[in-house]
Design a protein around this motif. Sequence first.
Motif, PDB file in Angstrom:
ATOM      1  N   ALA A  11      29.290  27.596 -24.640  1.00  0.00           N
ATOM      2  CA  ALA A  11      28.158  27.775 -25.786  1.00  0.00           C
ATOM      3  C   ALA A  11      26.998  28.217 -25.109  1.00  0.00           C
ATOM      4  O   ALA A  11      26.084  29.267 -25.977  1.00  0.00           O
ATOM      5  CB  ALA A  11      27.832  26.268 -26.367  1.00  0.00           C
ATOM      6  N   GLU A  12      26.504  28.085 -23.991  1.00  0.00           N
ATOM      7  CA  GLU A  12      25.183  28.704 -23.412  1.00  0.00           C
ATOM      8  C   GLU A  12      25.571  30.197 -23.188  1.00  0.00           C
ATOM      9  O   GLU A  12      24.588  31.055 -23.541  1.00  0.00           O
ATOM     10  CB  GLU A  12      25.035  27.938 -22.106  1.00  0.00           C
ATOM     11  CG  GLU A  12      24.191  28.809 -21.367  1.00  0.00           C
ATOM     12  CD  GLU A  12      22.722  28.435 -21.707  1.00  0.00           C
ATOM     13  OE1 GLU A  12      21.767  28.931 -21.111  1.00  0.00           O
ATOM     14  OE2 GLU A  12      22.294  27.765 -22.621  1.00  0.00           O
ATOM     15  N   ARG A  13      26.678  30.539 -22.905  1.00  0.00           N
ATOM     16  CA  ARG A  13      26.981  32.117 -22.795  1.00  0.00           C
ATOM     17  C   ARG A  13      26.796  32.774 -24.248  1.00  0.00           C
ATOM     18  O   ARG A  13      26.523  33.925 -24.054  1.00  0.00           O
ATOM     19  CB  ARG A  13      28.412  32.098 -21.967  1.00  0.00           C
ATOM     20  CG  ARG A  13      28.703  33.605 -21.910  1.00  0.00           C
ATOM     21  CD  ARG A  13      30.208  33.902 -21.283  1.00  0.00           C
ATOM     22  NE  ARG A  13      31.209  33.239 -21.940  1.00  0.00           N
ATOM     23  CZ  ARG A  13      32.239  32.904 -21.638  1.00  0.00           C
ATOM     24  NH1 ARG A  13      32.982  33.434 -20.485  1.00  0.00           N
ATOM     25  NH2 ARG A  13      33.438  32.538 -22.612  1.00  0.00           N
ATOM     26  N   GLN A  19      21.316  36.565 -27.566  1.00  0.00           N
ATOM     27  CA  GLN A  19      20.037  36.724 -27.046  1.00  0.00           C
ATOM     28  C   GLN A  19      19.818  38.268 -26.708  1.00  0.00           C
ATOM     29  O   GLN A  19      19.123  38.900 -26.996  1.00  0.00           O
ATOM     30  CB  GLN A  19      19.614  35.974 -26.089  1.00  0.00           C
ATOM     31  CG  GLN A  19      18.262  35.689 -25.575  1.00  0.00           C
ATOM     32  CD  GLN A  19      17.649  34.922 -24.629  1.00  0.00           C
ATOM     33  OE1 GLN A  19      18.587  34.043 -24.338  1.00  0.00           O
ATOM     34  NE2 GLN A  19      16.545  35.014 -24.283  1.00  0.00           N
ATOM     35  N   LEU A  20      21.083  38.728 -25.949  1.00  0.00           N
ATOM     36  CA  LEU A  20      21.179  40.040 -25.367  1.00  0.00           C
ATOM     37  C   LEU A  20      21.271  41.082 -26.483  1.00  0.00           C
ATOM     38  O   LEU A  20      20.460  41.976 -26.338  1.00  0.00           O
ATOM     39  CB  LEU A  20      22.342  40.000 -24.477  1.00  0.00           C
ATOM     40  CG  LEU A  20      22.358  41.254 -23.819  1.00  0.00           C
ATOM     41  CD1 LEU A  20      21.404  41.460 -22.580  1.00  0.00           C
ATOM     42  CD2 LEU A  20      24.004  41.309 -22.940  1.00  0.00           C
ATOM     43  N   ARG A  87      11.276  45.554 -22.133  1.00  0.00           N
ATOM     44  CA  ARG A  87      12.567  45.285 -22.676  1.00  0.00           C
ATOM     45  C   ARG A  87      13.882  45.399 -21.680  1.00  0.00           C
ATOM     46  O   ARG A  87      14.672  44.456 -21.730  1.00  0.00           O
ATOM     47  CB  ARG A  87      12.916  45.883 -24.057  1.00  0.00           C
ATOM     48  CG  ARG A  87      12.148  45.198 -25.181  1.00  0.00           C
ATOM     49  CD  ARG A  87      12.665  45.744 -26.473  1.00  0.00           C
ATOM     50  NE  ARG A  87      12.605  47.229 -26.690  1.00  0.00           N
ATOM     51  CZ  ARG A  87      11.474  47.824 -27.208  1.00  0.00           C
ATOM     52  NH1 ARG A  87      10.533  47.078 -27.567  1.00  0.00           N
ATOM     53  NH2 ARG A  87      11.572  49.026 -27.405  1.00  0.00           N
ATOM     54  N   HIS A  88      13.516  46.276 -20.773  1.00  0.00           N
ATOM     55  CA  HIS A  88      14.636  46.441 -19.634  1.00  0.00           C
ATOM     56  C   HIS A  88      14.636  45.228 -18.814  1.00  0.00           C
ATOM     57  O   HIS A  88      15.480  44.622 -18.528  1.00  0.00           O
ATOM     58  CB  HIS A  88      14.275  47.646 -18.931  1.00  0.00           C
ATOM     59  CG  HIS A  88      15.427  47.735 -17.888  1.00  0.00           C
ATOM     60  ND1 HIS A  88      15.284  47.625 -16.640  1.00  0.00           N
ATOM     61  CD2 HIS A  88      16.813  48.379 -17.891  1.00  0.00           C
ATOM     62  CE1 HIS A  88      16.241  47.803 -15.910  1.00  0.00           C
ATOM     63  NE2 HIS A  88      17.194  48.250 -16.733  1.00  0.00           N
ATOM     64  N   ALA A  93      17.008  39.975 -17.014  1.00  0.00           N
ATOM     65  CA  ALA A  93      16.848  38.733 -16.924  1.00  0.00           C
ATOM     66  C   ALA A  93      18.056  37.990 -17.455  1.00  0.00           C
ATOM     67  O   ALA A  93      18.569  37.007 -17.107  1.00  0.00           O
ATOM     68  CB  ALA A  93      15.620  38.216 -17.258  1.00  0.00           C
ATOM     69  N   ILE A  94      18.234  38.624 -18.856  1.00  0.00           N
ATOM     70  CA  ILE A  94      19.300  37.840 -19.558  1.00  0.00           C
ATOM     71  C   ILE A  94      20.969  38.068 -19.069  1.00  0.00           C
ATOM     72  O   ILE A  94      21.758  37.279 -18.725  1.00  0.00           O
ATOM     73  CB  ILE A  94      19.431  38.466 -21.161  1.00  0.00           C
ATOM     74  CG1 ILE A  94      18.181  37.964 -21.628  1.00  0.00           C
ATOM     75  CG2 ILE A  94      20.500  37.939 -21.871  1.00  0.00           C
ATOM     76  CD1 ILE A  94      17.806  38.512 -22.949  1.00  0.00           C
ATOM     77  N   ALA A  95      21.006  39.449 -18.540  1.00  0.00           N
ATOM     78  CA  ALA A  95      22.130  39.753 -18.020  1.00  0.00           C
ATOM     79  C   ALA A  95      22.644  38.858 -16.709  1.00  0.00           C
ATOM     80  O   ALA A  95      23.409  38.383 -16.268  1.00  0.00           O
ATOM     81  CB  ALA A  95      22.056  41.404 -17.546  1.00  0.00           C
ATOM     82  N   GLU A  96      21.594  38.553 -15.887  1.00  0.00           N
ATOM     83  CA  GLU A  96      21.554  37.861 -14.621  1.00  0.00           C
ATOM     84  C   GLU A  96      21.800  36.487 -14.995  1.00  0.00           C
ATOM     85  O   GLU A  96      22.851  35.729 -14.282  1.00  0.00           O
ATOM     86  CB  GLU A  96      20.138  37.987 -13.896  1.00  0.00           C
ATOM     87  CG  GLU A  96      20.429  37.167 -12.567  1.00  0.00           C
ATOM     88  CD  GLU A  96      21.249  37.676 -11.592  1.00  0.00           C
ATOM     89  OE1 GLU A  96      21.974  36.905 -10.803  1.00  0.00           O
ATOM     90  OE2 GLU A  96      21.578  38.827 -11.363  1.00  0.00           O
ATOM     91  N   ARG A  97      21.396  35.759 -15.983  1.00  0.00           N
ATOM     92  CA  ARG A  97      21.710  34.542 -16.491  1.00  0.00           C
ATOM     93  C   ARG A  97      23.107  34.587 -16.954  1.00  0.00           C
ATOM     94  O   ARG A  97      23.812  33.374 -16.830  1.00  0.00           O
ATOM     95  CB  ARG A  97      20.619  34.260 -17.527  1.00  0.00           C
ATOM     96  CG  ARG A  97      20.883  32.882 -17.918  1.00  0.00           C
ATOM     97  CD  ARG A  97      20.401  31.641 -16.936  1.00  0.00           C
ATOM     98  NE  ARG A  97      20.812  30.425 -17.408  1.00  0.00           N
ATOM     99  CZ  ARG A  97      21.507  29.312 -16.793  1.00  0.00           C
ATOM    100  NH1 ARG A  97      22.107  29.679 -15.652  1.00  0.00           N
ATOM    101  NH2 ARG A  97      21.738  28.324 -17.355  1.00  0.00           N
ATOM    102  N   ILE A  98      23.583  35.489 -17.704  1.00  0.00           N
ATOM    103  CA  ILE A  98      25.230  35.568 -18.349  1.00  0.00           C
ATOM    104  C   ILE A  98      25.829  35.554 -17.039  1.00  0.00           C
ATOM    105  O   ILE A  98      26.688  34.762 -16.891  1.00  0.00           O
ATOM    106  CB  ILE A  98      25.182  36.746 -18.966  1.00  0.00           C
ATOM    107  CG1 ILE A  98      24.349  36.802 -20.415  1.00  0.00           C
ATOM    108  CG2 ILE A  98      26.687  36.963 -19.201  1.00  0.00           C
ATOM    109  CD1 ILE A  98      24.603  37.926 -21.178  1.00  0.00           C
TER     110      ILE A  98
END
Length: 138
Positions: A11-13, A19-20, A87-88, A93-98
């Motif tokens: 669910a978090e992913r 968000q991405l 935005r990059h 940051a979002i990609a790292e969290r994913i």
Amino acid sequence: MSEPSLAELEAERDRLYAQLSRVGDFRRGSVSENWRRCGKPNCACAAPGHPGHGPRFLWTRSAGRRGTVGRQLSAGEVEKVRAEVARHAEFTAIAERIAEVSEKICEARPVAGTGAPPVPGGEKGGSAPRSRRSGPPR
């Protein structure tokens, strides 16, 4: 505190993927503001304390083996490019969290056929088996 369940991690992913998708247009690099002296001895910029001509705005980014590439920005596009660069950073940051959540999902997902999650720290037993043929045919 206990580790999140596989369903919670998935669910978090999914939330991070959503968000991405809302990040929008982005570009790598940075925007710099530059002032320069033209080199003409009778120009005002040659006077002591004069900041020089400018500001000139330059967008630059790394181009791998080619080094750095960039271009001068017009006054009208400076804020647009700054927002895209910001935005990059958000995208990164979002990609790292994913990636972090995905690794946790991989660890939490049961091994095929056993129904049990993998043992933390991996299996013991040394290296993978090697082929008996170690050289050319005899």
